[in-house]
Design an enzyme around this catalytic site. Structure first.
Site, PDB file in Angstrom:
ATOM      1  N   LEU A  38      16.429  -8.579  -1.885  1.00 42.01           N
ATOM      2  CA  LEU A  38      15.147  -9.127  -2.323  1.00 42.01           C
ATOM      3  C   LEU A  38      13.991  -8.318  -1.731  1.00 42.01           C
ATOM      4  CD1 LEU A  38      15.977 -12.934  -1.772  1.00 42.01           C
ATOM      5  CD2 LEU A  38      16.188 -11.595  -3.880  1.00 42.01           C
ATOM      6  N   GLY A 145       6.912  -6.025 -11.664  1.00 45.31           N
ATOM      7  CA  GLY A 145       6.400  -4.871 -10.940  1.00 45.31           C
ATOM      8  C   GLY A 145       6.173  -3.611 -11.755  1.00 45.31           C
ATOM      9  N   SER A 146       6.400  -2.473 -11.108  1.00 46.57           N
ATOM     10  CA  SER A 146       6.055  -1.182 -11.711  1.00 46.57           C
ATOM     11  C   SER A 146       7.064  -0.111 -11.312  1.00 46.57           C
ATOM     12  CB  SER A 146       4.667  -0.762 -11.225  1.00 46.57           C
ATOM     13  OG  SER A 146       4.685  -0.610  -9.813  1.00 46.57           O
ATOM     14  N   GLY A 181      -0.656  15.097  -7.099  1.00 45.44           N
ATOM     15  CA  GLY A 181      -1.422  13.858  -6.997  1.00 45.44           C
ATOM     16  C   GLY A 181      -1.940  13.624  -5.587  1.00 45.44           C
ATOM     17  N   GLY A 186       0.559  10.286  -2.359  1.00 43.08           N
ATOM     18  CA  GLY A 186       0.557  11.700  -1.984  1.00 43.08           C
ATOM     19  C   GLY A 186       0.077  11.903  -0.555  1.00 43.08           C
ATOM     20  N   HIS A 445     -16.413  -5.543  23.634  1.00 44.52           N
ATOM     21  CA  HIS A 445     -16.619  -4.174  24.104  1.00 44.52           C
ATOM     22  C   HIS A 445     -15.547  -3.842  25.127  1.00 44.52           C
ATOM     23  CE1 HIS A 445     -18.650  -0.529  25.377  1.00 44.52           C
ATOM     24  NE2 HIS A 445     -18.471  -0.918  26.635  1.00 44.52           N
TER      25      HIS A 445
END
Ligand code: FAD
Ligand code: NAD
Length: 467
Positions: A38, A145-146, A181, A186, A445
């Site tokens: 998964l 997704g892709s 790219g 990249g 700081h």
């Protein structure tokens, strides 16, 4: 046949978060994942393994080049690339196991196999042995997704001409890695291999890198990464890549139309990603996608078919894990009758090079384009005590605020820990803070966060304290 309130297809950050949120809201939920593990692209071949290699290679780079400046000597420094890759696999596995545990804890049924529509309420699941089962459901959330974009004129053989997936599992450090790219993939993977000793050449079509970020970020990143030794061929359109033995020849055309060639031993194609809907059989549910292959959705992320939703990389918008997650929760809550909201303008983007780059809200180009009068506060890290102490002097925080109201409209950071610092910008934007609001808040700081306060002081009243 099992019946569900909701079936989620795809277990990436969009899908598994949607499943959990549906279960939390009392729905009976199943999740379908074609792989045996998964987590989707993000966990297996994206965010997590790339950050594991970025962290390992950065440790090595620091030992090799940074420690000496702190008075720390190293002798016989070396790295075991196989071990680095194995460690990365271990990091991925612990994330896979974590998601499997979350499914069990939330009583979500997990089906392993390719999910496809039989009808709008019936999903078939086919495992890798070809065995098929069907489940019925009231609602479906598509979260598939892709995948990497292909250039039609380049054959990706996955050995010498590779995508990010193979770049995360190489068995050797390239001698010369050519990257097509200059986007996030990249630059992140180029950084990994540059730090480990490869020559890295990025060939980019545009005249800038990380082109979606603010122009000042692009320029500063280019300056820093060039200083680190990455070579950039900007305004070069790649036209081919040919493999001969162990050699890859990448051909490109510059803006004057002149042809150039670069030779290396690996070529990484990183020219974007496209939505993934193969095997879903969208037509069986009458689902429509646009010309880029993205599933059409409305403002509620509901498709053209009532009761079927789509989220994450498979729909319009930034291809980012946290955008997919927000959409997963959004759809679950919408199904439950709630009124969730996503402010897409406030989804941050990060590039995990060192230093990191991070952005949220409008860029200067956006503000110019829509005619918004704005003012800028920009504070360099090198003016901060904390940055001097660590030696991380590169970069700046840039705040864009409305000229009229002082409201913060965009925050853009290059510098150490920018990925974590950007959340202050997100909170400021979400609560519509003015630059003066932030400049009047105590920042610890010495920390890098002081650069944000100083940039706000400059934006408000041009009154930086430390510059
Ligand atoms: P995915 O994560 O792609 O998951 C989709 C899942 O659906 C996959 O597991 C797939 O196997 C499954 N599936 C597809 N079709 C079917 C089907 N028919 N049946 C069953 N299962 C199916 N984003 C960030 O925010 N930060 C980062 O640092 C980052 N780094 C990245 C690095 C790399 C190298 C890459 C490639 C991407 C990176 N991304 C990053 C982008 C991020 O991975 C994606 O935006 C995110 O994974 C999208 O989530 P998703 O749930 O939409 O889809
Ligand atoms: P990208 O869109 O960021 O960059 C692709 C680059 O390739 C662009 O600059 C484009 O001009 C260039 N290009 C296209 N065709 C070309 C050609 N023929 N010759 C030369 N250059 C060419 O895509 P990516 O880097 O592949 O990343 C894909 C997606 O993955 C992105 O949408 C990103 O959101 C996601 N991602 C995110 C992260 C992160 O959040 N840190 C990390 C990796 C990937």
């Amino acid at each position: 046949m099992s019946n569900y309130n909701v079936v989620v297809i795809g277990s990436g950050p969009g899908g598994y978060v949607a499943a959990i949120r549906c279960a939390q809201l009392g729905m009976k939920v199943a999740i379908v994942e074609k792989y045996s593990v998964l987590g989707g692209t993000c966990t297996n071949v994206g965010c997590i393994p790339s950050k594991a290699l970025l962290d390992s290679s950065e440790h090595y780079h620091n030992a090799e080049s940074v420690f000496a400046g702190h008075g720390i000597g190293t002798t016989r420094l070396s790295f075991d690339f196989g071990k680095m890759i194995a460690r990365k696999a271990g990091v991925v596995k612990s994330n896979n196991d974590g998601i499997a545990y979350l499914m069990k804890k939330n009583k979500i049924d997990v089906y392993t196999g390719l999910g496809s529509f039989v009808t709008k309420n019936k999903i078939a699941i086919t495992n890798d042995k070809g065995e098929k089962q069907e489940i019925e459901t009231e609602k479906v959330i598509i979260a598939t997704g892709s995948k990497p974009t292909k250039l039609p004129f380049i054959a990706v053989d996955k050995k010498r001409v590779i995508t990010s997936t193979e770049a995360l599992t190489l068995t050797e450090v390239p001698e010369h890695l050519i990257i097509i790219g200059g986007g996030v993939i990249g630059l992140e993977l180029g950084s990994v291999y540059k730090r480990l000793g490869a020559k890295v050449t990025v060939v980019e079509f545009l005249d800038k890198i990380v082109a979606t970020m603010d122009e000042d970020i692009s320029k500063e990143m280019l300056r820093i990464l060039r200083k680190d030794g990455i070579e950039f061929m900007l305004s070069h359109k790649v036209t081919g890549a040919v493999v001969q033995g162990n050699e890859v020849t990448v051909s490109a055309e510059n803006k004057n139309g002149e042809k150039v060639e670069v030779k290396g031993d690996y070529c990484l194609v990183a020219v974007g990603r496209v939505p993934y809907t193969d095997g879903l059989a969208l037509e069986n549910a009458n689902l429509k996608a646009d010309e880029k292959g993205r599933i059409n959705v409305d403002q509620y992320l509901e498709t053209n078919v009532p009761g079927i939703y789509a989220i994450g990389d498979v729909v319009r918008g930034a291809m980012l894990a946290h955008k997919a997650e927000e959409e997963g929760a959004f759809v679950a809550e919408t199904i439950a009758g709630q009124k969730p909201h996503i402010n897409y303008n406030m989804i941050p983007g990060v590039c995990y090079t060192w230093p990191e780059a991070a952005s949220v809200g409008a860029t200067e180009a956006d503000l110019k384009k829509n005619g918004t009068a704005y003012k800028t506060g920009k504070f360099p890290f090198r003016a901060l005590g904390r940055a001097r102490a660590s030696g991380d002097l590169d970069g700046f925080v840039k705040v864009l605020a409305s000229k009229e109201t002082d409201e913060i409209l965009g925050v853009h950071i290059v510098g150490a820990r920018a990925a974590d610092l950007i959340i202050e910008g997100v909170v400021a934007l979400e609560y519509r803070a003015s630059a003066e609001d932030i400049s009047r808040m105590s920042h610890p700081h010495p920390t890098y966060t002081e650069a944000f306060k100083e940039a706000c002081l400059i934006a408000t009243d041009n009154r930086a304290l430390n510059m």
